[in-house]
Design a protein around this motif. Sequence first.
Motif, PDB file in Angstrom:
ATOM      1  N   GLY A 253       0.784  -1.225   0.000  1.00 59.34           N
ATOM      2  CA  GLY A 253       0.000   0.000   0.000  1.00 59.34           C
ATOM      3  C   GLY A 253       0.814   1.271   0.000  1.00 59.34           C
ATOM      4  O   GLY A 253       0.242   2.362  -0.067  1.00 59.34           O
ATOM      5  N   HIS A 254       2.135   1.170   0.105  1.00 59.92           N
ATOM      6  CA  HIS A 254       2.989   2.358  -0.008  1.00 59.92           C
ATOM      7  C   HIS A 254       3.162   2.751  -1.471  1.00 59.92           C
ATOM      8  O   HIS A 254       2.892   3.890  -1.855  1.00 59.92           O
ATOM      9  N   HIS A 255       3.612   1.804  -2.270  1.00 57.38           N
ATOM     10  CA  HIS A 255       3.749   2.061  -3.699  1.00 57.38           C
ATOM     11  C   HIS A 255       2.412   1.941  -4.438  1.00 57.38           C
ATOM     12  O   HIS A 255       2.287   2.415  -5.563  1.00 57.38           O
ATOM     13  N   MET A 256       1.440   1.294  -3.784  1.00 54.56           N
ATOM     14  CA  MET A 256       0.136   1.004  -4.379  1.00 54.56           C
ATOM     15  C   MET A 256       0.273   0.180  -5.660  1.00 54.56           C
ATOM     16  O   MET A 256      -0.493   0.314  -6.607  1.00 54.56           O
ATOM     17  N   MET A 257       1.236  -0.720  -5.639  1.00 49.63           N
ATOM     18  CA  MET A 257       1.434  -1.649  -6.747  1.00 49.63           C
ATOM     19  C   MET A 257       2.413  -2.729  -6.284  1.00 49.63           C
ATOM     20  O   MET A 257       2.959  -2.662  -5.175  1.00 49.63           O
ATOM     21  N   THR A 258       2.623  -3.701  -7.146  1.00 44.86           N
ATOM     22  CA  THR A 258       3.612  -4.744  -6.883  1.00 44.86           C
ATOM     23  C   THR A 258       4.965  -4.262  -7.383  1.00 44.86           C
ATOM     24  O   THR A 258       5.095  -3.842  -8.535  1.00 44.86           O
ATOM     25  N   VAL A 259       5.968  -4.316  -6.498  1.00 42.52           N
ATOM     26  CA  VAL A 259       7.297  -3.792  -6.840  1.00 42.52           C
ATOM     27  C   VAL A 259       8.381  -4.734  -6.331  1.00 42.52           C
ATOM     28  O   VAL A 259       8.141  -5.601  -5.491  1.00 42.52           O
ATOM     29  N   ILE A 260       9.579  -4.520  -6.854  1.00 46.51           N
ATOM     30  CA  ILE A 260      10.803  -5.069  -6.279  1.00 46.51           C
ATOM     31  C   ILE A 260      11.601  -3.883  -5.752  1.00 46.51           C
ATOM     32  O   ILE A 260      11.850  -2.923  -6.483  1.00 46.51           O
ATOM     33  N   GLU A 261      11.969  -3.931  -4.479  1.00 44.13           N
ATOM     34  CA  GLU A 261      12.736  -2.835  -3.879  1.00 44.13           C
ATOM     35  C   GLU A 261      13.799  -3.399  -2.954  1.00 44.13           C
ATOM     36  O   GLU A 261      13.718  -4.572  -2.534  1.00 44.13           O
ATOM     37  N   PRO A 262      14.802  -2.605  -2.602  1.00 43.17           N
ATOM     38  CA  PRO A 262      15.817  -3.087  -1.663  1.00 43.17           C
ATOM     39  C   PRO A 262      15.173  -3.480  -0.330  1.00 43.17           C
ATOM     40  O   PRO A 262      14.329  -2.743   0.204  1.00 43.17           O
ATOM     41  N   LEU A 263      15.565  -4.623   0.192  1.00 49.02           N
ATOM     42  CA  LEU A 263      15.003  -5.083   1.460  1.00 49.02           C
ATOM     43  C   LEU A 263      15.265  -4.065   2.563  1.00 49.02           C
ATOM     44  O   LEU A 263      14.388  -3.808   3.393  1.00 49.02           O
ATOM     45  N   LYS A 264      16.445  -3.468   2.598  1.00 48.00           N
ATOM     46  CA  LYS A 264      16.761  -2.497   3.654  1.00 48.00           C
ATOM     47  C   LYS A 264      15.785  -1.323   3.638  1.00 48.00           C
ATOM     48  O   LYS A 264      15.356  -0.842   4.690  1.00 48.00           O
ATOM     49  N   THR A 265      15.419  -0.875   2.446  1.00 46.77           N
ATOM     50  CA  THR A 265      14.464   0.228   2.336  1.00 46.77           C
ATOM     51  C   THR A 265      13.116  -0.171   2.904  1.00 46.77           C
ATOM     52  O   THR A 265      12.485   0.581   3.658  1.00 46.77           O
ATOM     53  N   ALA A 266      12.660  -1.375   2.536  1.00 42.02           N
ATOM     54  CA  ALA A 266      11.363  -1.851   3.020  1.00 42.02           C
ATOM     55  C   ALA A 266      11.381  -2.053   4.527  1.00 42.02           C
ATOM     56  O   ALA A 266      10.416  -1.708   5.231  1.00 42.02           O
ATOM     57  N   LEU A 267      12.468  -2.592   5.063  1.00 45.64           N
ATOM     58  CA  LEU A 267      12.558  -2.825   6.503  1.00 45.64           C
ATOM     59  C   LEU A 267      12.426  -1.531   7.290  1.00 45.64           C
ATOM     60  O   LEU A 267      11.686  -1.462   8.286  1.00 45.64           O
ATOM     61  N   LEU A 268      13.118  -0.500   6.865  1.00 45.37           N
ATOM     62  CA  LEU A 268      13.057   0.780   7.579  1.00 45.37           C
ATOM     63  C   LEU A 268      11.665   1.383   7.525  1.00 45.37           C
ATOM     64  O   LEU A 268      11.137   1.867   8.533  1.00 45.37           O
TER      65      LEU A 268
END
Length: 285
Positions: A253-268
């Motif tokens: 719900g942050h990007h409001m779509m399916t994405v691939i992102e750095p795990l560290k970014t998502a964790l924070l």
Amino acid sequence: MSKPLDRRRHPWRDDLAALSLRGKVDAPRYVEGQQQQIAAPLASLRNAPEPQAMLLTQGLRGEIFTVYDRQGEWLWGQLESDGYVGWLRAARLSAKPAAPTHYVSVARSHIYPRPDIKTTPVAVLSMMAKLRVVQSRGRFVQLSDGGYMMASHVHPLGDWQRDFAGVAARFLNTPYLWGGRSADGIDCSALVQMALGACGVAAPRDSDMQEAELFTALPGGIQNTTLQRGDLVFWPGHVGIMWSPSELLHANGHHMMTVIEPLKTALLRIKAETGPPGCVKRGTA
């Protein structure tokens, strides 16, 4: 003391329950359900018999829905595929189920009225919709209702995919939709469920169910584990798939779509919203 039955997956209300639950729950009456099949490309399952009621999940063409009650155009019952209970419109169903032979293996695919890609499609199906194929016609297969689909977009049931992270990536940039379970809109746990389903692994619908029932928890947790592709990372109310040891694939719900992102970014980011991940689970699919 036994754990109370989860009403998300048990057809039980204050006024009635499925006959199969007699002796397990108290209800004024018990009903023997009638099986019907989803005939529409998509059927929204809601928490009340109203078009604006909260979307719980969605049923796909070819899935069985057992009906226990009716209010006007709305039917209350249970999806056979994952046991989810709710209300959907009767017009989305057929009372004459046809045993499926194939499933849609791509994110979405058209049904054509004739074996010709220049004709106007009559419907669009999402991954894991189930079909009855009656014959092959060159690049096409003919369905039992007379429609045609690209043969390369469907697989026989039992001919499963091998890389569920790769399957999930077919939904990249798909809009996020709470309760969504299709290429039109999908949520985090449906992404996991659809990808595993295409690999022949039956997964429950919600992230808390998946955390409790899927695969094996890694004892070191996310801080003390060497992550690998296909690991599932769980937070309260959220789940993601490791695309690589350092990248997370998830509908969110942050990007409001399916994405691939750095795990560290998502964790924070997620830690600030809901807290740290609860566990990491690993299995084979």
